[in-house]
Design a protein around this motif. Structure first.
Motif, PDB file in Angstrom:
ATOM      1  N   UNK A 161       0.826  -1.087  -0.026  1.00 61.29           N
ATOM      2  CA  UNK A 161       0.069   0.033  -0.013  1.00 61.29           C
ATOM      3  C   UNK A 161       0.853   1.112  -0.199  1.00 61.29           C
ATOM      4  N   UNK A 162       2.133   1.241   0.778  1.00 63.69           N
ATOM      5  CA  UNK A 162       2.795   2.429   0.846  1.00 63.69           C
ATOM      6  C   UNK A 162       3.772   2.458  -0.474  1.00 63.69           C
ATOM      7  N   UNK A 163       3.646   1.679  -1.414  1.00 63.84           N
ATOM      8  CA  UNK A 163       4.473   1.620  -2.529  1.00 63.84           C
ATOM      9  C   UNK A 163       6.009   1.087  -2.464  1.00 63.84           C
ATOM     10  N   UNK A 164       6.763   1.763  -3.312  1.00 66.20           N
ATOM     11  CA  UNK A 164       8.146   1.243  -3.275  1.00 66.20           C
ATOM     12  C   UNK A 164       8.935   1.499  -1.748  1.00 66.20           C
ATOM     13  N   UNK A 165       8.544   2.305  -1.211  1.00 65.22           N
ATOM     14  CA  UNK A 165       9.082   2.458   0.245  1.00 65.22           C
ATOM     15  C   UNK A 165       9.012   1.054   1.072  1.00 65.22           C
ATOM     16  N   UNK A 166       8.199   0.170   0.747  1.00 69.33           N
ATOM     17  CA  UNK A 166       7.941  -1.077   1.300  1.00 69.33           C
ATOM     18  C   UNK A 166       8.021  -2.364   0.069  1.00 69.33           C
ATOM     19  N   UNK A 167       7.422  -2.100  -1.004  1.00 65.83           N
ATOM     20  CA  UNK A 167       7.853  -3.115  -2.074  1.00 65.83           C
ATOM     21  C   UNK A 167       7.182  -2.623  -3.454  1.00 65.83           C
ATOM     22  N   UNK A 168       7.638  -3.341  -4.435  1.00 67.44           N
ATOM     23  CA  UNK A 168       7.164  -2.718  -5.681  1.00 67.44           C
ATOM     24  C   UNK A 168       7.207  -4.073  -6.624  1.00 67.44           C
ATOM     25  N   UNK A 169       6.515  -3.744  -7.805  1.00 73.65           N
ATOM     26  CA  UNK A 169       6.207  -4.815  -8.759  1.00 73.65           C
ATOM     27  C   UNK A 169       6.272  -4.220 -10.247  1.00 73.65           C
ATOM     28  N   UNK A 170       7.072  -4.995 -11.061  1.00 78.75           N
ATOM     29  CA  UNK A 170       6.665  -4.747 -12.449  1.00 78.75           C
ATOM     30  C   UNK A 170       6.525  -5.842 -13.445  1.00 78.75           C
ATOM     31  N   UNK A 171       5.846  -5.594 -14.562  1.00 76.76           N
ATOM     32  CA  UNK A 171       5.658  -6.767 -15.488  1.00 76.76           C
ATOM     33  C   UNK A 171       4.528  -7.813 -14.829  1.00 76.76           C
ATOM     34  N   UNK A 172       3.766  -7.097 -14.201  1.00 79.81           N
ATOM     35  CA  UNK A 172       2.371  -8.000 -13.582  1.00 79.81           C
ATOM     36  C   UNK A 172       1.441  -8.362 -14.897  1.00 79.81           C
ATOM     37  N   UNK A 173       1.067  -9.799 -14.915  1.00 82.70           N
ATOM     38  CA  UNK A 173       0.056 -10.016 -15.952  1.00 82.70           C
ATOM     39  C   UNK A 173      -1.071 -10.597 -15.270  1.00 82.70           C
ATOM     40  N   UNK A 174      -2.329 -10.236 -15.055  1.00 87.66           N
ATOM     41  CA  UNK A 174      -3.191 -10.896 -14.462  1.00 87.66           C
ATOM     42  C   UNK A 174      -4.535 -10.837 -15.635  1.00 87.66           C
ATOM     43  N   UNK A 175      -4.488 -12.238 -16.200  1.00 85.71           N
ATOM     44  CA  UNK A 175      -5.578 -12.253 -17.298  1.00 85.71           C
ATOM     45  C   UNK A 175      -6.351 -13.318 -17.338  1.00 85.71           C
ATOM     46  N   UNK A 176      -7.628 -13.366 -17.884  1.00 85.29           N
ATOM     47  CA  UNK A 176      -8.447 -14.594 -18.234  1.00 85.29           C
ATOM     48  C   UNK A 176      -8.610 -15.205 -17.046  1.00 85.29           C
TER      49      UNK A 176
END
Length: 500
Positions: A161-176
């Protein structure tokens, strides 16, 4: 040379796990390229492991028989069903059964890639799939072609919830994916600084938003603007989203994000809300184009803190607002592109049966002829992959669906397209070009096949008991490194038995 050959063979094997064997110990002992294949029946957890696949050579957890599913579940305790402390792992064809209250099905603790496909999650006592461990930079998390039902927490949560200060993510795919029934959370959540694609999903019956996106915040303030000519880093497209028990069905907390070709209805606070909860200039680089919004107890569409100095657009949207018929489209802001929108005077003046699952434009209705061409490649096609042109209907569709959407069965809304439909893996998203093959959700759809990464002679099956070195295996709590050495030795012996 013989030692090298035997060692290489040992690290690309199928490990067949019978009911009653220790599947967790087998997974803990697996090496890059190995597959752990569960027999039909119920296998019990919990399981906390640190297997490590490699790029292009993952560890696979799957089933021996795609026609007879394997179930993993946990009946007591507070440990998660599957805690993963290493990545490059693919999970496919597994049914994740019930867990106690506050026990998650899958938690990823490291940043290396994870793929979950063709799995089911039912009666999870907390979140089904979650990746929000502090200090982790996640990458390439894929959740696709899966079904989530009767959950106590969110189906998929990526980021903090606090973003990159706690964690981050790239290239996420949630589909079908199909998500039906979340009593204590949202459907799909990409938290702040978690970016990727949420496409072709069917989500209904959630307490929180069906989909919530936090955006990508810049260190200096505002958001991370896409490079010139690039699409936003997060795309929410071609989803069917129905209802939120305590919020808006689709919620955008920050940009950059492209929201297009979605059918969104019936939230407690409306269908669509884009507002900055932190008042930190996060309403920037947001494009809401070619969507169908309708119903809900609040205003169907609500935007706030959209500044005329930001990069924003709201175009080609069809909006039915039962609280204020004929006034569902927000007033234009500054000189932002704000054309092609239709505020429907009634539901049936625009749609065949929006609340009944048929958002097709009504012949001769208010949507017809109102669409405009959107520039910069933001909206080239509609929900079904049909090319758009000036004078097409506004909203998610330019032509009629073959039959109504069905939240109880659909994994993707495009299964109801009469023609077209982007039904393949959305690697390009912006192209809208359909791929061949049966669509997920159709009756003749079958689970994706697993490609064996091992290219040498076919190995004999290795049971979990052989890997653990004793009948019935050993527990994950005591397996550790010793189990790994046993697996290597057994693998070397087994390699000598393989056909050459």
């Amino acid at each position: 040379m013989l030692w090298f050959w035997l060692t290489a063979q040992a690290f690309a094997a199928d490990h067949n796990v019978d009911v009653g064997d220790d599947w967790c110990a087998t997974l803990a002992a697996a090496a890059a390229g190995d597959r752990v294949l569960l027999a039909p029946g119920t296998h019990f957890g919990p399981c906390s492991v640190t297997p490590a696949g490699e790029a292009g050579n993952p560890i696979v957890l799957s089933v021996q028989d795609t026609e007879a599913r394997a179930v993993v579940q946990v009946t007591e305790g507070s440990d998660n069903l599957l805690d993963l402390h290493a990545g490059h792992i693919e999970i496919e064809g597994i049914d994740f059964g019930a867990t106690p209250a506050n026990v998650e099905a899958i938690r990823l603790h490291v940043g290396a890639p994870l793929s979950v496909r063709d799995c089911t999650f039912d009666f999870t006592g907390s979140q089904a799939i979650v990746a929000n461990t502090a200090g982790v930079a996640y990458s390439a998390i894929i959740v696709e072609d899966s079904v989530f039902t009767n959950l106590s927490g969110a189906a998929v949560t990526v980021g903090c919830f606090a973003g990159e200060a706690d964690c981050s993510a790239t290239d996420v795919v949630i589909q079908r994916n199909r998500i039906t029934g979340v009593t204590g959370g949202a459907g799909i959540v990409l938290e702040q600084d978690a970016v990727g694609r949420v496409v072709h999903n069917s989500v209904s019956g959630t307490l929180g938003p069906a989909v919530r996106v936090g955006g990508d915040v810049a260190e200096a303030g505002g958001v991370e603007a896409p490079a010139e000519g690039d699409l936003p880093s997060t795309i929410v497209a071609s989803n069917h989203l129905v209802g939120s028990g305590n919020g808006a069905t689709l919620t955008i907390d920050g940009g950059p994000v492209l929201v297009r070709n979605n059918v969104v209805t019936s939230g407690a606070l409306g269908a669509f809300v884009a507002a900055d909860p932190s008042s930190a200039d996060r309403m920037d680089h947001i494009h809401v184009v070619g969507n169908t919004f309708g119903g809900g107890a609040g205003p169907a569409v609500s935007v706030s803190e959209w500044l005329d100095t930001a990069t924003l657009s709201f175009q080609n949207n069809g909006v039915w607002d039962p609280t204020t018929p004929g006034a569902g489209v927000p007033a234009a802001i500054g000189t932002h592109p704000w054309t092609g929108n239709v505020a429907c005077s009634s539901e049936t003046s625009c749609f065949e049966d929006l609340t009944g699952g048929n958002p097709s434009p009504r012949a001769g209705g208010e949507l017809v002829g109102m669409g405009v061409v959107v520039e910069d490649g933001l909206l080239d096609v509609d929900l079904c992959g049909s090319e758009r042109a000036d004078g097409d209907p506004s909203g998610a569709l330019v032509s009629s669906l073959e039959d109504a959407l069905n939240v109880a069965e659909d994994r993707a809304p495009t299964v109801h397209c009469a023609t077209g439909g982007d039904t393949g893996i959305d690697s390009g998203i912006d192209s809208g070009e359909p791929e061949s093959g049966p669509r997920p959700g159709q009756k003749d759809w079958t689970a994706p096949t697993i490609t064996d990464t091992y290219t040498g002679p076919a190995p004999d099956p290795i049971t979990a008991a052989e890997v653990a070195g004793e009948t019935g295996g050993i527990s994950c709590a005591t397996g550790g490194a010793a189990t790994g050495w046993v697996a290597i030795l057994i693998g070397l012996v087994a390699a000598g038995r393989r056909e050459r």
